[in-house]
Design a protein around this motif. Structure first.
Motif, PDB file in Angstrom:
ATOM      1  N   ALA A  27       0.818  -1.211   0.000  1.00  0.00           N
ATOM      2  CA  ALA A  27       0.000   0.000   0.000  1.00  0.00           C
ATOM      3  C   ALA A  27       0.851   1.260   0.000  1.00  0.00           C
ATOM      4  O   ALA A  27       0.520   2.254  -0.668  1.00  0.00           O
ATOM      5  CB  ALA A  27      -0.934  -0.014   1.210  1.00  0.00           C
ATOM      6  N   SER A  28       1.949   1.249   0.730  1.00  0.00           N
ATOM      7  CA  SER A  28       2.784   2.448   0.849  1.00  0.00           C
ATOM      8  C   SER A  28       3.426   2.846  -0.470  1.00  0.00           C
ATOM      9  O   SER A  28       3.854   3.984  -0.639  1.00  0.00           O
ATOM     10  CB  SER A  28       3.860   2.233   1.912  1.00  0.00           C
ATOM     11  N   GLN A  29       3.489   1.915  -1.422  1.00  0.00           N
ATOM     12  CA  GLN A  29       4.126   2.185  -2.711  1.00  0.00           C
ATOM     13  C   GLN A  29       3.127   2.564  -3.802  1.00  0.00           C
ATOM     14  O   GLN A  29       3.510   2.785  -4.945  1.00  0.00           O
ATOM     15  CB  GLN A  29       4.940   0.969  -3.153  1.00  0.00           C
ATOM     16  N   LEU A  30       1.855   2.629  -3.453  1.00  0.00           N
ATOM     17  CA  LEU A  30       0.817   2.946  -4.438  1.00  0.00           C
ATOM     18  C   LEU A  30       0.356   4.386  -4.248  1.00  0.00           C
ATOM     19  O   LEU A  30      -0.095   4.763  -3.163  1.00  0.00           O
ATOM     20  CB  LEU A  30      -0.367   1.987  -4.278  1.00  0.00           C
ATOM     21  N   THR A  31       0.447   5.171  -5.304  1.00  0.00           N
ATOM     22  CA  THR A  31      -0.060   6.538  -5.241  1.00  0.00           C
ATOM     23  C   THR A  31      -1.512   6.571  -5.678  1.00  0.00           C
ATOM     24  O   THR A  31      -1.996   5.674  -6.380  1.00  0.00           O
ATOM     25  CB  THR A  31       0.753   7.470  -6.145  1.00  0.00           C
ATOM     26  N   ALA A  32      -2.207   7.626  -5.300  1.00  0.00           N
ATOM     27  CA  ALA A  32      -3.607   7.784  -5.697  1.00  0.00           C
ATOM     28  C   ALA A  32      -3.732   7.894  -7.202  1.00  0.00           C
ATOM     29  O   ALA A  32      -4.652   7.318  -7.809  1.00  0.00           O
ATOM     30  CB  ALA A  32      -4.203   9.013  -5.004  1.00  0.00           C
ATOM     31  N   ASP A  33      -2.824   8.631  -7.830  1.00  0.00           N
ATOM     32  CA  ASP A  33      -2.902   8.797  -9.288  1.00  0.00           C
ATOM     33  C   ASP A  33      -2.708   7.457  -9.999  1.00  0.00           C
ATOM     34  O   ASP A  33      -3.396   7.167 -10.990  1.00  0.00           O
ATOM     35  CB  ASP A  33      -1.835   9.789  -9.759  1.00  0.00           C
ATOM     36  N   HIS A  34      -1.752   6.660  -9.503  1.00  0.00           N
ATOM     37  CA  HIS A  34      -1.517   5.350 -10.122  1.00  0.00           C
ATOM     38  C   HIS A  34      -2.745   4.450  -9.967  1.00  0.00           C
ATOM     39  O   HIS A  34      -3.151   3.753 -10.904  1.00  0.00           O
ATOM     40  CB  HIS A  34      -0.287   4.691  -9.489  1.00  0.00           C
ATOM     41  N   ALA A  35      -3.348   4.482  -8.792  1.00  0.00           N
ATOM     42  CA  ALA A  35      -4.543   3.666  -8.550  1.00  0.00           C
ATOM     43  C   ALA A  35      -5.662   4.044  -9.514  1.00  0.00           C
ATOM     44  O   ALA A  35      -6.318   3.179 -10.114  1.00  0.00           O
ATOM     45  CB  ALA A  35      -5.002   3.831  -7.104  1.00  0.00           C
ATOM     46  N   LYS A  36      -5.880   5.339  -9.693  1.00  0.00           N
ATOM     47  CA  LYS A  36      -6.961   5.783 -10.585  1.00  0.00           C
ATOM     48  C   LYS A  36      -6.657   5.442 -12.040  1.00  0.00           C
ATOM     49  O   LYS A  36      -7.564   5.096 -12.813  1.00  0.00           O
ATOM     50  CB  LYS A  36      -7.181   7.281 -10.407  1.00  0.00           C
ATOM     51  N   ALA A  37      -5.401   5.518 -12.413  1.00  0.00           N
ATOM     52  CA  ALA A  37      -5.022   5.162 -13.784  1.00  0.00           C
ATOM     53  C   ALA A  37      -5.262   3.678 -14.052  1.00  0.00           C
ATOM     54  O   ALA A  37      -5.735   3.294 -15.135  1.00  0.00           O
ATOM     55  CB  ALA A  37      -3.557   5.520 -14.026  1.00  0.00           C
ATOM     56  N   LEU A  38      -4.929   2.852 -13.082  1.00  0.00           N
ATOM     57  CA  LEU A  38      -5.170   1.414 -13.226  1.00  0.00           C
ATOM     58  C   LEU A  38      -6.665   1.122 -13.344  1.00  0.00           C
ATOM     59  O   LEU A  38      -7.102   0.339 -14.206  1.00  0.00           O
ATOM     60  CB  LEU A  38      -4.589   0.664 -12.024  1.00  0.00           C
ATOM     61  N   GLN A  39      -7.457   1.751 -12.491  1.00  0.00           N
ATOM     62  CA  GLN A  39      -8.903   1.522 -12.533  1.00  0.00           C
ATOM     63  C   GLN A  39      -9.514   1.996 -13.841  1.00  0.00           C
ATOM     64  O   GLN A  39     -10.486   1.415 -14.320  1.00  0.00           O
ATOM     65  CB  GLN A  39      -9.564   2.210 -11.334  1.00  0.00           C
ATOM     66  N   ALA A  40      -8.953   3.042 -14.401  1.00  0.00           N
ATOM     67  CA  ALA A  40      -9.457   3.534 -15.691  1.00  0.00           C
ATOM     68  C   ALA A  40      -9.292   2.496 -16.790  1.00  0.00           C
ATOM     69  O   ALA A  40     -10.033   2.504 -17.788  1.00  0.00           O
ATOM     70  CB  ALA A  40      -8.736   4.824 -16.066  1.00  0.00           C
ATOM     71  N   GLU A  41      -8.323   1.593 -16.613  1.00  0.00           N
ATOM     72  CA  GLU A  41      -8.114   0.503 -17.577  1.00  0.00           C
ATOM     73  C   GLU A  41      -8.914  -0.746 -17.215  1.00  0.00           C
ATOM     74  O   GLU A  41      -8.762  -1.795 -17.846  1.00  0.00           O
ATOM     75  CB  GLU A  41      -6.627   0.145 -17.633  1.00  0.00           C
ATOM     76  N   GLY A  42      -9.755  -0.645 -16.190  1.00  0.00           N
ATOM     77  CA  GLY A  42     -10.569  -1.792 -15.775  1.00  0.00           C
ATOM     78  C   GLY A  42      -9.845  -2.761 -14.884  1.00  0.00           C
ATOM     79  O   GLY A  42     -10.305  -3.899 -14.689  1.00  0.00           O
ATOM     80  N   ILE A  43      -8.725  -2.337 -14.319  1.00  0.00           N
ATOM     81  CA  ILE A  43      -7.916  -3.208 -13.468  1.00  0.00           C
ATOM     82  C   ILE A  43      -8.352  -3.037 -12.017  1.00  0.00           C
ATOM     83  O   ILE A  43      -8.491  -1.919 -11.522  1.00  0.00           O
ATOM     84  CB  ILE A  43      -6.420  -2.872 -13.620  1.00  0.00           C
ATOM     85  N   LEU A  44      -8.583  -4.152 -11.333  1.00  0.00           N
ATOM     86  CA  LEU A  44      -8.955  -4.141  -9.919  1.00  0.00           C
ATOM     87  C   LEU A  44      -7.717  -3.784  -9.093  1.00  0.00           C
ATOM     88  O   LEU A  44      -6.643  -4.346  -9.310  1.00  0.00           O
ATOM     89  CB  LEU A  44      -9.465  -5.533  -9.535  1.00  0.00           C
ATOM     90  N   VAL A  45      -7.855  -2.860  -8.165  1.00  0.00           N
ATOM     91  CA  VAL A  45      -6.703  -2.396  -7.387  1.00  0.00           C
ATOM     92  C   VAL A  45      -6.834  -2.867  -5.943  1.00  0.00           C
ATOM     93  O   VAL A  45      -7.746  -2.456  -5.221  1.00  0.00           O
ATOM     94  CB  VAL A  45      -6.583  -0.860  -7.444  1.00  0.00           C
ATOM     95  N   ILE A  46      -5.915  -3.755  -5.516  1.00  0.00           N
ATOM     96  CA  ILE A  46      -5.951  -4.363  -4.186  1.00  0.00           C
ATOM     97  C   ILE A  46      -4.591  -4.179  -3.514  1.00  0.00           C
ATOM     98  O   ILE A  46      -3.682  -5.008  -3.672  1.00  0.00           O
ATOM     99  CB  ILE A  46      -6.286  -5.874  -4.261  1.00  0.00           C
TER     100      ILE A  46
END
Length: 692
Positions: A627-646
């Motif tokens: 979790a500490s290595q995941l930024t909010a922007d990266h999470a939103k970019a992944l979700q925009a591609e339909g990728i589940l973020v866990i």
């Protein structure tokens, strides 16, 4: 989601609210016909009854759980209760006693030594006008007799307690023998059976027995003579009422559609099996029983169970000339329906009923002559130690085959439908539809389909229990107790660490070395699955689990699975893992965090895999990492591609002195970013309980 502590606290509050409030009453009424009547169950009978071996009864057990609404179970020494009789009885029970339909369960023992009643198996018998009149009169009087028993039970309501246990007896035998020419009615030593004897004991405030409700999954067909009798179930009730004077013994038939008492055809055998069943109940009563309390949660539904395609008018007219007299009768009746309604039914309103006593006992009542597969399946999908499965309830409309029995054919799968007045067998979804209704009425959430974006969004944030469940002193990592605790705490998935045993079996265990989690030397790979099953986690009675056991519990609890497969596994190992997921229908609810190419190759197309940049994927993937290595922007970019973020929030990923604060900061930041879920350690459960 509520934390494990909060859920336990709420359960204790609910139990306290109902402890001591339970009132119980029992009643009965004789239903033995006063005059000779045609007897039910066998087409070969050629004359009415001639006397009785003992009386036939309807009995009632009524519960007042303090909710202000009564609940009642009715038993009858009859081959079946029709939808029409059940509806008439239920209407009067609600209007006269205030018992709503969902809280009234009406059952039949399925004795083949009782009278014919409308409209059960009516096409089986060649009746003259006098017998038709007697049957109509007997049927019309049934609701009144049942109401008499119910009224007695209501009048005797008094403070009491309930105890639950499961006994065993083995005179039931599977009767579907496989032959080169198909399935025949004969003993099948390898066919499924259900030898459980469920027992619900009602006691008064002084501890004296008031009633014993018990069941068994076996046809009530020891006898085939002309004397009225409750068969082995009737003798079992007499056995118990003699052993416990003043007690009302009530018998319910389990899923015994494909089970016969063997050998049979003598009064001595009927008495023997009655004594065997009675002794099994007495053994349970003499032992330590599990306390059962309210509140009673009841649900009832009639689902449109699909039938096979109906025959044409021409086909029915041809059947009028069939050599089989029963097919002739059915064709005549169906042509009349066709003339009156213009079409034959495509579905039938099939009753399913589920009661839950507090957070413990679940009672499932299915209509018709359900085969043993249903009880075995329910005891697989729900905790077996808390299941009381009843068939022949609310409407004995026909045999109810599982998909297996339907495909195999034979009497239970197809041939019996002519006697019940149906144009053909049930359609293939019969088992799926019934069990789906059971799950729905039981309030059981199915494991979440991870490939379905709407489903995962609806449960956001998904919570995944690290190390095999909600881990604590009595719930060691990767144990069945930890899985069960995760379900109670409201997790959506559990992470299961899999290792390969010496004989190639998938075993749920985190560490490479067995010690110190288990008092044993070596590793999982040094022992066979059987040897590992004999080991217990230190300080507990919890065994090391085979993946099949863990998956079965996950299915029971509505949990998905996050796989963490340790390196160096064989092809057979992966085939077994995939086979288990298929068997418990958990593939859509499973994912794997491992990135090793050989693991991904084996599991591709079977479970959701982690996302890899630049990799062509065949379906939805998920991002998994710290979790500490995941930024909010990266999470939103992944979700925009339909990728589940866990992201993962685990204690070992943080400094031990500041882990609680650091984990909370990461969680708040990523919750604001709208990530799909978290894999978490149990120590963070209280915080995440507030986010669900």
């Amino acid at each position: 989601m509520k934390s494990l502590v909060a859920m336990v606290a709420l359960s204790l509050l609910a139990a306290t609210a109902h402890a001591g409030n339970l009132r119980i009453g029992a009643g009965r009424a004789v239903i033995t016909p006063a005059e000779p009547m045609w007897m039910a169950g066998y087409a070969s009978r050629a004359e009415p009854s001639s006397g009785k071996l003992h009386d036939l009864w309807t009995k009632a057990l009524v519960f007042d759980d303090g909710s202000g609404v009564l609940a009642a179970i009715v038993t009858t020494d009859l081959i079946g209760i029709s939808a029409r009789v059940a509806a008439a009885t239920a209407a009067r029970a609600e209007s006269e006693l205030g018992i709503p339909r969902e809280r009234l369960m009406i059952t039949a023992s399925h004795t083949h030594s009782g009278p014919v009643a409308r409209d059960n198996l009516i096409g089986m018998y060649a009746l003259d006008e006098e017998q038709e009149r007697r049957i109509d009169a007997f049927t019309a009087a049934l609701p009144e007799h049942i109401l008499d028993a119910l009224q007695q039970a209501v009048d005797t309501l008094a403070p009491g307690t309930l105890g639950w246990g499961i006994g065993h007896t083995d005179f039931a035998k599977n009767r579907r023998e496989y032959t080169p020419n198909g399935v025949i009615n004969r003993f099948n030593p390898i066919g499924p059976v259900d030898h459980d004897v469920p027992v619900l004991a009602a006691r008064n405030k002084d501890g004296g027995l008031v009633a014993l409700l018990f069941g068994y999954a076996c046809h009530n067909t020891v006898l085939s003579g002309q004397e009225l009798c409750g068969d082995y179930a009737g003798f079992a009730q007499l056995h118990l009422e003699e052993a416990f004077p003043g007690t009302t013994a009530l018998y319910v038939e389990g899923c015994g559609g494909d089970q016969n008492p063997l050998p049979r055809r003598s009064v001595a055998l009927a008495q023997l099996y009655g004594d065997m069943l009675g002794r099994a109940v007495r053994d349970v009563v003499a032992g330590e029983m599990t306390a059962v309390d309210g509140p009673i949660t009841a649900a009832y539904e009639e689902i449109p169970l699909p039938l096979s395609p109906a025959p044409s008018r021409a086909e029915l007219e041809a059947q009028l000339q069939d050599a089989n007299i029963y097919k002739q009768r059915l064709a005549k009746a169906l042509l009349k329906t066709l003339d009156e309604k213009g079409a034959l039914a495509e579905t039938y309103p099939y009753p399913v009923q589920v009661w839950r006593f507090g957070s413990g006992l679940q009672m499932t009542a299915l209509g018709g002559e359900a085969v043993a597969d249903y009880a075995l399946r329910i005891k697989t999908e729900f905790p077996a130690e808390r299941q009381f499965v009843i068939a022949y309830a609310n409407d004995v409309c026909s045999y109810i085959p599982s998909l297996r029995v339907l495909r195999e054919g034979g009497y239970e799968g197809c041939d019996s439908m002519v006697y019940y007045g149906f144009h053909g067998p049930w359609a293939a979804p019969v088992e799926t539809d019934i069990l789906a209704c059971v799950r729905h009425l039981a309030g059981k959430r199915a494991p979440i389909d991870l490939s379905n974006a709407e489903a995962t969004a609806a449960h956001r944030p998904l919570l995944i229990a690290h190390r095999g469940g909600a881990v604590g002193e009595s719930t060691p990592a990767c144990s069945e107790a930890a899985i069960a605790a995760a379900a109670i705490a409201g997790y959506d998935l559990v992470e299961l660490d899999l290792r390969e045993s010496k004989d190639g079996e998938p075993i749920v265990f985190h560490d490479k070395a067995l010690a110190p989690a288990v008092d044993a030397v070596g590793s999982v790979a040094d022992h066979t699955a059987l040897e590992l099953a004999a080991l217990r986690f230190a300080g507990t009675s919890e065994p090391i689990l085979h993946f099949e056991q863990a998956a079965a519990r996950c299915k029971q609890e509505g949990l998905g699975i996050m796989l963490d497969i340790k390196a160096g596994q064989s092809d057979d190992f992966f085939r077994r893992v995939i086979g288990v997921l298929e068997r418990f229908e958990l593939k859509p609810a499973s994912c794997c965090i491992n990135g090793a190419p050989e693991i991904r190759e084996h599991l591709a197309g079977h479970v959701m895999l982690t996302h890899r940049d630049g990799e062509a994927e065949g379906g939805r993937t998920f991002w998994f990492g710290q979790a500490s290595q995941l930024t909010a922007d990266h999470a939103k970019a992944l979700q925009a591609e339909g990728i589940l973020v866990i992201p993962a929030i685990n204690t070992f990923r943080y400094d031990s002195a500041t882990h609680a604060e650091d984990a909370r900061n990461d969680a708040e930041r990523l919750l604001d970013a709208g990530v799909d879920g978290f894999q978490i350690d149990s120590v963070y459960g209280d915080y995440f309980a507030q986010q669900k």
